[in-house]
Design a protein around this motif. Structure first.
Motif, PDB file in Angstrom:
ATOM      1  N   PRO A 109       0.682  -1.191   0.054  1.00 30.75           N
ATOM      2  CA  PRO A 109       0.018  -0.047   0.030  1.00 30.75           C
ATOM      3  C   PRO A 109       0.916   1.271   0.029  1.00 30.75           C
ATOM      4  CG  PRO A 109       0.245  -0.854   2.331  1.00 30.75           C
ATOM      5  CD  PRO A 109       0.701  -1.959   1.242  1.00 30.75           C
ATOM      6  N   SER A 110       0.382   2.245  -0.665  1.00 29.00           N
ATOM      7  CA  SER A 110       0.926   3.577  -0.741  1.00 29.00           C
ATOM      8  C   SER A 110      -0.019   4.647  -0.871  1.00 29.00           C
ATOM      9  CB  SER A 110       2.262   3.584  -1.688  1.00 29.00           C
ATOM     10  OG  SER A 110       1.762   3.694  -2.935  1.00 29.00           O
ATOM     11  N   ILE A 111       0.576   5.909  -0.707  1.00 27.45           N
ATOM     12  CA  ILE A 111      -0.478   6.975  -0.833  1.00 27.45           C
ATOM     13  C   ILE A 111       0.565   8.074  -1.242  1.00 27.45           C
ATOM     14  CG2 ILE A 111      -2.259   6.740   0.699  1.00 27.45           C
ATOM     15  CD1 ILE A 111      -1.089   8.365   2.774  1.00 27.45           C
ATOM     16  N   TYR A 112       0.341   9.178  -1.967  1.00 24.99           N
ATOM     17  CA  TYR A 112       0.699  10.098  -2.440  1.00 24.99           C
ATOM     18  C   TYR A 112       0.343  11.439  -1.907  1.00 24.99           C
ATOM     19  CZ  TYR A 112       3.160   7.688  -6.401  1.00 24.99           C
ATOM     20  OH  TYR A 112       3.679   6.583  -6.946  1.00 24.99           O
ATOM     21  N   LEU A 113       1.201  12.541  -1.535  1.00 21.05           N
ATOM     22  CA  LEU A 113       1.134  13.695  -1.290  1.00 21.05           C
ATOM     23  C   LEU A 113       2.180  14.544  -1.783  1.00 21.05           C
ATOM     24  CD1 LEU A 113       2.562  14.323   2.481  1.00 21.05           C
ATOM     25  CD2 LEU A 113       1.673  11.901   1.584  1.00 21.05           C
ATOM     26  N   THR A 114       1.865  15.864  -1.503  1.00 19.16           N
ATOM     27  CA  THR A 114       2.654  16.963  -2.265  1.00 19.16           C
ATOM     28  C   THR A 114       2.868  17.933  -1.039  1.00 19.16           C
ATOM     29  OG1 THR A 114       1.387  16.752  -4.224  1.00 19.16           O
ATOM     30  CG2 THR A 114       2.934  18.746  -4.056  1.00 19.16           C
ATOM     31  N   ASP A 115       4.419  18.109  -1.071  1.00 21.44           N
ATOM     32  CA  ASP A 115       4.944  19.130  -0.156  1.00 21.44           C
ATOM     33  C   ASP A 115       4.673  20.596  -0.409  1.00 21.44           C
ATOM     34  OD1 ASP A 115       7.209  20.056  -1.788  1.00 21.44           O
ATOM     35  OD2 ASP A 115       8.605  19.020  -0.758  1.00 21.44           O
ATOM     36  N   PRO A 116       5.053  21.772   0.147  1.00 23.99           N
ATOM     37  CA  PRO A 116       4.664  23.074   0.051  1.00 23.99           C
ATOM     38  C   PRO A 116       5.162  23.619  -1.306  1.00 23.99           C
ATOM     39  CG  PRO A 116       4.981  22.876   2.258  1.00 23.99           C
ATOM     40  CD  PRO A 116       5.469  21.460   1.501  1.00 23.99           C
TER      41      PRO A 116
END
Length: 140
Positions: free
Chosen positions: A115-122
């Motif tokens: 399992p994995s998820i993506y997010l974005t830094d500022p």
């Protein structure tokens, strides 16, 4: 022969150091391990790895050319292995900080499918948070 074990470190050129420190320390739990302000380098501990933040207006950052942005990203994404991978807990923590989290999916990584998820830094760098190999998650 060379045997790669894991990511040792990566270097991100950054525009707004304070925003990036809040993201990586407060949201993801990294800690400041070392600072070398004279050359423009902050080293964050990320488990067994290091994430270096190099302000673009510092000595090291100026050597990299144009600042990162919509037309000049430094990398596609990097992946941090997390354990345990508690999707609900991770999502709740990040969303409470105003961070948008993508859907969970099964993706292949250093230890196999999991399992994995993506997010974005500022500053637009994509971060993948990956759990251990598992079954029953949609593959992408």
């Amino acid at each position: 022969m060379i045997h790669i074990r894991e990511i040792d470190h990566l270097v991100l050129r950054v525009v707004h150091l304070d925003n990036m420190l809040r993201f990586y320390c407060d949201a993801l739990g990294c800690t400041v391990e070392r600072r070398q302000d004279d050359i423009g380098l902050v080293q964050l501990r990320a488990g067994r790895s290091i994430v270096d933040l190099v302000p673009v207006d510092g000595q090291l950052g100026r050597a990299g050319g144009v600042a990162p942005g919509a037309e000049a990203r430094n990398l596609d994404h990097f992946c941090l292995r997390v354990e345990p991978f508690d999707e609900a807990g991770i999502r709740s923590h990040l969303e409470a900080l105003g961070i948008k989290v993508g859907p969970v999916a099964s993706r292949y990584g250093a230890e196999g499918e999991g399992p994995s998820i993506y997010l974005t830094d500022p500053e637009g760098n994509v971060v993948e948070l990956k759990g251990p190999p598992a079954c029953g998650v949609a593959k992408t």
